[in-house]
Design an enzyme around this catalytic site. Structure first.
Site, PDB file in Angstrom:
ATOM      1  CB  THR A  88      -0.898   0.021   1.264  1.00 42.45           C
ATOM      2  OG1 THR A  88      -1.599   1.270   1.340  1.00 42.45           O
ATOM      3  CG2 THR A  88      -0.076  -0.132   2.531  1.00 42.45           C
ATOM      4  CE1 TYR A  96      -4.130  -1.971   5.157  1.00 43.72           C
ATOM      5  CE2 TYR A  96      -3.375   0.147   4.327  1.00 43.72           C
ATOM      6  CZ  TYR A  96      -3.828  -1.130   4.099  1.00 43.72           C
ATOM      7  OH  TYR A  96      -3.982  -1.575   2.814  1.00 43.72           O
TER       8      TYR A  96
END
Length: 195
Positions: free
Chosen positions: A9, A31
């Site tokens: 990501t 995250y």
């Protein structure tokens, strides 16, 4: 394993993600930190054991069948129910969102690339603010949204602009779906889902 393509990501870069793959890695959310940790584990396996590896750093994936907790789906569903929209921050945080079919195409292209442990940014080609995205969704859904501005959330990225030059140069990938078209498709799907 013939070739592992790992889905990472843009969150590994931190609050602003707008440079090439060798930009500093400073995640501001758990995250992003866990995604970076996964990259490091796989990179270690690549170097120590020859794991055939390619890492793709996706930038804000969206489109039909998006998870219920993701921003565009949640905003669209709230609009259709006539509920106010919570906008965290000033609404000018921006993304180069990546439409789901562009992610699929990038993944397929990466599979056919030599798995030598490289990392590639995969993202849309046009920057869009949150408020611009809300306007596009509202137009398709034919609603006038009520916006409620709240404090920015800790760990949210301010600006992500995908530099996908390396992916384009290496395996010929570039995004094909612009954000207006992509959000129109997602809004139509949300309307069908809620009705």
């Amino acid at each position: 394993v013939r070739h592992l393509v790992h889905a990472s990501t843009s969150s590994v870069y931190g609050a602003d993600a707008n440079g090439p793959e060798d930009s500093p890695l400073l995640p501001v959310s758990p995250y992003g930190a866990t995604k970076l940790a996964a990259e490091l584990v796989l990179d270690t396996m690549h170097r120590a054991e020859g794991l055939p590896l390619t890492i793709l750093r996706y930038f804000s994936v969206y489109g039909p069948r998006q998870r219920p907790d993701m921003a565009y789906r949640a905003l669209g569903e709230r609009m259709l129910r006539g509920e106010p929209l919570s906008i965290h921050g000033d609404g000018h945080q921006s993304r180069t969102n990546t439409y789901v079919s562009d992610c699929v195409a990038a993944t397929i292209a990466a599979i056919h690339h030599t798995p030598n442990g490289e990392r590639f940014n995969i993202g849309g080609g046009q920057e869009l603010t949150l408020l611009e995205a809300v306007r596009i969704l509202a137009k398709v859904l034919e609603v006038e949204p009520e916006l409620v501005f709240e404090p920015a959330r800790h760990g949210d990225q301010r600006r992500t602009v995908a530099d996908y030059a390396k992916a384009h140069a290496t395996f010929g990938w570039s995004p094909q779906v612009d954000p207006v078209e992509g959000l129109q498709r997602e809004a139509a799907w949300i309307r069908d889902l809620v009705s």
